[in-house]
Structure formats: structure tokens, C-alpha cells
Design a protein around this motif. Sequence first.
Motif, PDB file in Angstrom:
ATOM      1  N   TRP A  45       0.630  -1.575  -0.021  1.00  0.00           N
ATOM      2  CA  TRP A  45       0.001  -0.042   0.095  1.00  0.00           C
ATOM      3  C   TRP A  45       0.412   1.019   0.103  1.00  0.00           C
ATOM      4  O   TRP A  45       0.874   2.300  -0.687  1.00  0.00           O
ATOM      5  CB  TRP A  45      -0.848   0.048   2.036  1.00  0.00           C
ATOM      6  CG  TRP A  45       0.299  -0.256   2.706  1.00  0.00           C
ATOM      7  CD1 TRP A  45       0.263  -1.362   3.397  1.00  0.00           C
ATOM      8  CD2 TRP A  45       0.323   1.315   3.079  1.00  0.00           C
ATOM      9  NE1 TRP A  45       1.079  -0.106   4.395  1.00  0.00           N
ATOM     10  CE2 TRP A  45       1.188   0.997   4.467  1.00  0.00           C
ATOM     11  CE3 TRP A  45       0.128   2.608   2.933  1.00  0.00           C
ATOM     12  CZ2 TRP A  45       1.385   1.673   5.216  1.00  0.00           C
ATOM     13  CZ3 TRP A  45       0.972   3.145   3.832  1.00  0.00           C
ATOM     14  CH2 TRP A  45       1.203   3.207   5.443  1.00  0.00           C
ATOM     15  N   LEU A  46       2.420   1.093   0.942  1.00  0.00           N
ATOM     16  CA  LEU A  46       3.183   2.509   1.055  1.00  0.00           C
ATOM     17  C   LEU A  46       3.659   2.643  -0.829  1.00  0.00           C
ATOM     18  O   LEU A  46       4.184   3.988  -0.928  1.00  0.00           O
ATOM     19  CB  LEU A  46       3.871   2.321   1.513  1.00  0.00           C
ATOM     20  CG  LEU A  46       4.833   2.592   1.824  1.00  0.00           C
ATOM     21  CD1 LEU A  46       4.729   4.491   2.110  1.00  0.00           C
ATOM     22  CD2 LEU A  46       6.091   2.114   3.278  1.00  0.00           C
ATOM     23  N   LYS A  47       3.843   1.344  -1.523  1.00  0.00           N
ATOM     24  CA  LYS A  47       4.476   1.485  -2.630  1.00  0.00           C
ATOM     25  C   LYS A  47       3.593   2.289  -3.462  1.00  0.00           C
ATOM     26  O   LYS A  47       3.673   3.334  -4.435  1.00  0.00           O
ATOM     27  CB  LYS A  47       4.918  -0.150  -2.926  1.00  0.00           C
ATOM     28  CG  LYS A  47       5.858   0.210  -4.329  1.00  0.00           C
ATOM     29  CD  LYS A  47       5.728  -1.049  -4.591  1.00  0.00           C
ATOM     30  CE  LYS A  47       6.596  -1.834  -4.037  1.00  0.00           C
ATOM     31  NZ  LYS A  47       6.668  -3.774  -4.835  1.00  0.00           N
ATOM     32  N   HIS A  48       2.015   1.954  -3.419  1.00  0.00           N
ATOM     33  CA  HIS A  48       0.977   1.651  -4.148  1.00  0.00           C
ATOM     34  C   HIS A  48       1.106   3.644  -4.011  1.00  0.00           C
ATOM     35  O   HIS A  48       0.758   4.433  -5.025  1.00  0.00           O
ATOM     36  CB  HIS A  48       0.078   1.308  -4.325  1.00  0.00           C
ATOM     37  CG  HIS A  48      -1.184   1.540  -5.146  1.00  0.00           C
ATOM     38  ND1 HIS A  48      -1.613   2.675  -4.810  1.00  0.00           N
ATOM     39  CD2 HIS A  48      -1.268   1.216  -6.392  1.00  0.00           C
ATOM     40  CE1 HIS A  48      -3.038   2.950  -5.811  1.00  0.00           C
ATOM     41  NE2 HIS A  48      -2.509   2.298  -6.965  1.00  0.00           N
ATOM     42  N   ALA A  49       0.416   4.171  -2.759  1.00  0.00           N
ATOM     43  CA  ALA A  49       0.636   5.111  -2.567  1.00  0.00           C
ATOM     44  C   ALA A  49       1.546   6.510  -2.511  1.00  0.00           C
ATOM     45  O   ALA A  49       1.340   7.404  -3.505  1.00  0.00           O
ATOM     46  CB  ALA A  49       0.102   5.954  -1.300  1.00  0.00           C
ATOM     47  N   ALA A  50       2.336   6.098  -2.738  1.00  0.00           N
ATOM     48  CA  ALA A  50       4.152   6.951  -2.738  1.00  0.00           C
ATOM     49  C   ALA A  50       4.050   7.481  -4.688  1.00  0.00           C
ATOM     50  O   ALA A  50       4.728   7.414  -4.956  1.00  0.00           O
ATOM     51  CB  ALA A  50       5.035   6.148  -2.549  1.00  0.00           C
ATOM     52  N   LEU A  51       4.480   5.848  -5.100  1.00  0.00           N
ATOM     53  CA  LEU A  51       4.699   5.807  -6.202  1.00  0.00           C
ATOM     54  C   LEU A  51       3.834   6.095  -7.865  1.00  0.00           C
ATOM     55  O   LEU A  51       4.038   6.560  -8.866  1.00  0.00           O
ATOM     56  CB  LEU A  51       5.700   4.565  -6.682  1.00  0.00           C
ATOM     57  CG  LEU A  51       6.684   4.711  -5.434  1.00  0.00           C
ATOM     58  CD1 LEU A  51       7.204   2.621  -6.159  1.00  0.00           C
ATOM     59  CD2 LEU A  51       8.122   5.190  -5.925  1.00  0.00           C
ATOM     60  N   CYS A  52       2.758   5.224  -7.140  1.00  0.00           N
ATOM     61  CA  CYS A  52       1.631   4.605  -8.479  1.00  0.00           C
ATOM     62  C   CYS A  52       1.193   6.135  -8.890  1.00  0.00           C
ATOM     63  O   CYS A  52       0.874   6.669 -10.266  1.00  0.00           O
ATOM     64  CB  CYS A  52       0.348   3.600  -7.830  1.00  0.00           C
ATOM     65  SG  CYS A  52       1.437   1.771  -8.025  1.00  0.00           S
TER      66      CYS A  52
END
Length: 519
Positions: free
Chosen positions: A337-344
Motif C-alpha cells: 500500500w505504501l509503494k502504491h500510494a507513493a509511486l503509482c
Amino acid sequence: MGGWPIDLWNQWAIQILVLLSFTLQVVLLLLAGIRRRKAPTVLRLLLWLAYQLADSTAIYALGHLSLSSTPRDHQLVAFWSPFLLLHLGGPDIITAYALEDNKLWQRHLLTLLVQVLGAAYVLYRHTAAIILLPAILMFVAGVLKYGERTWALKYGNLGSIRSALRKKPPAKHYVYPEYDEVDLSQSQVLRGDLLQEEEEVLLRRAHSVFHICLRAAVDSSVDVDPDTADKRLLKYGWKTMWRLVEMELSLLYDILYTKAAVIHTWSGYLIRVFSLAAAVSSFLMFWFSAKHGHNHVDIAITYTLLAGAFFLELASLLGALGSSWTLTFLYSTRWSWLKHAALCRGRWDRFRRMVVSLRRLLTFNNVARRWSGTMGQYNMLRFCSRGTSGPSAAWLMKVLGLEEWWNKKHYSRTIEISEHVKELLHTHVRHKSPEQVNTIGVVRKSWGEVALANHKDLEWYLGVELSEGILMWHIGTDLFLIQRRRRRRRRRMMHGHVEDDYKTVRAIEAISNYMMFLL
């Protein structure tokens, strides 16, 4: 008349020391970035002095607080001991000035234990109840930052890096899909004029293959999976490849001389959040606390320390979150979820651009991933043919027992690496097989063999050891070039103008002198 400095020191010694400690931290923060590039000697000397004095000043101030009794009108000085621990933690962008500093991490660990006990003793004995909670918050923050610096010194030691890499599986480069379609083998890159987007892509590809550079730096085996290797690197022109190498060296600098290895972890980010929150909370609690009976100068110094801690910790947190190392952390995190929120959604990219723009405003702390573009030079024949008669600085250094240091400093120099040298080296590496480039053992085994492929009678000049071979080839290169110049002069006298590849000759001299400089 002559006793007023002593009287001033006796009355305001701890105030002077604390302000000096804070000033040195500001100097380190502003000037640490100049080590990445060529800088004026005055600035480098100022940075060196600040680095050497920062720890000793804070340690002396803590010792002064531990041993002295606090007068009633100076009760606030005990509150300053946690800030001295925070100063001992140092800025994130410089932990070591030389590799030898990393080797002394155990000494720093012992110093950490002693200084933490000293600061705790000062707080226990002298801190007033009204500032006890702010003092505890800043004490915890200081211990965390000081301990983090000690851990960074340990990780920056080459032996520690080598041991850690042995326990890790062969690393694979990360792929950044949103930048994958950008082709760096064409257009501006071939001319060396990277756009901002292309610069960012190249930096991320430098991160993706950094494990190769790190393993090579500590003489660890480099295992490259053919299925995960970035084939696009082979298409780069020599200017782009040199830019990539510059970035790799800058990343290696981060590991060896900064806190990068310990910042970009969950604990590193949490320490920065807590330290900033502690500084803000302490400032507000001190602002609303009663200050009757306290010295006005001490109150002003306390506000200075609190405000300074806030800005230093804010710069630390923003720098950590906006660093290119954070992208690697985000891609490797298990929290999807952190990866998606920050990068996507591109939030981190927008935040990083903002931080980089703010950072560029500080001209003294330009952390662009560049290097000075110079290399050392040392010529053996010139050193051996130097004059020895008459009084000179060399004679004085010999008397003082500093002859070896003087010879190394006085007879060495630096030159800017020419474009021709860069192009020749890139062409040479491109003609080698991937095994020779990526495997340290094969490179060492095959050194010099290609050059003597057509001269079997000279193979014994390779030498048994690498250092022996460098010395032989350096002397042989100088003798060959001297004979060549004599033949050219004779031909010019006989036939007039003679064509000569001057740039190639200078490149040969530069590389030969550089190998001797390293030796």
C-alpha cells in the motif's frame, strides 16, 4: 587588563562552548557537499577544521557540565546537555572525513556510552522540574542520533561491508516501469546534454546496478544474473557511461562517508520523525513554561538551540525523504500500500522535485552527483631526478622525519581528465568480454596480456605482482615516450613538419602517471 579574557571564560565558558558546538554543526551542514567536487582550499580547510572540532567541542562541553556546579541563575544550562548529544550525532551528509574514521567505530561506541552517561548525570542532578519533559525528549533524540552515527561509521567500514555482502544473496537490479520506456542511448545523451528527466532515469539505473559497484569496491565476488542484467547499458555512448560511473561513485561516497546506509530503513525514517517531533514539542513546552529567575542570555541561547534543532532535523527529514535512495527503499518494501500510494500516483516524484529545487538554493551544499573530474599524477623518473643540493623545504622535512609525506604531497599533482582519455578508456572496456569487466578475478588475471598479445618476448615484463607490473610499465612507458620525442625532433629537423597524435600521447602519459599515483 590582561585578565578579562580569563574572567569572561570563567563566567561564560559553557555558553561559549554550546554556541560554538551549534555553529560547527551549521558549518558542517553547509559545507559537507563540497567534498563531492573540486572546491577552494579555504573551504576545504574550514570543513576539515569544523569536522575535527565538532566532536571535541561537544565532548568538552559535556564534561564541563558534568564536573561543574550549576549556579541558581544558570539552571537552564543543564537543559543543553541533550543538544550536545544531538550535535555529536552530526549532520546526515557527513559522518566520516576519511576511511580511517570508519575503522574507529568501536572507539566512537565507547565514547557514546560515556557521553550518554554524562548527559544523563547532568539531567538527573541539575535539571529543573519545569523543563524535565523537554529535556527527556531531547535526550532520547540525541541518544538515537548519536547511536545512528556510530552505526553508520560501522557500516561504512570496508570490512563490515564485505562481511554483510557475504551474507546476502546476489542482488538484482530494480526495474522502474514508469521510466523504463525512456531510451538514453540516443539524442541528447550521445552528446552528453542530459535533460532533467533523462538525468533522473540515469540516476535510477545507477541505483539498480549499484550492487556491482559496491561488491567490486570491497573485492567481493560479483555475480550477475544474465536474465536480470540491464542490456541497455551496453548501448550507451562514452559520455553517458562516464556520467553513470560518476553517479555510481557518488552512491559509493554516500555509503562510506554519510548516513545513507542507515537512514533509508524503517528505523532511520522513524528516528527523523521522532527527532523533529521532539524538537517541536520541546520548543512549545519551553515557550509556555515560566522563565522567571532565569538569566536572559541563557534563555536566548536555549531558544537558539531549540530553533536550530528544529531546522537541522527538518532538513534531515526532508533530505532523507527526497533522496534518490528512498526510491530503492520504496520498491523493496513489503508494504504494497505504501509503494502504491507513493509511486503509482507520482506523489514521491513531485515531492523529490520540490526538495531538489530547495536544495539547489544552498549553493554551498550542492549535492549534485558529480565529481571533480580530476585524477592524481605521480611520475617516478621526475621524482628520482629531482635536485638534492642546497637548503630547501625537502631538507627541513627530512630533518623532521616527514620526508615520505613531503615526497607524496609535493611531487604529486592533479589534472583534469581529458575527453580523449575518457573516450579511449570506454572503447577499451567495450572491447572486453562481459566476464572480464564484471568479474574481479578475471580482470586481475588478464591485466597486460592483451597489450602483449603480439609481443611474446615481453611477457615477463608483466611482473609477478600487480604493483611490480605497474612500476615496470610506468618506467617503460616513460622511456619509450622519451625516445619517441627524440626521433620526432630528428625527423622534424630533416623533413620539416611531422604528423603526431598529440592527444593520444598525453592520454598515455596521464594514465601511466595515474597508475603510479595509485600505487
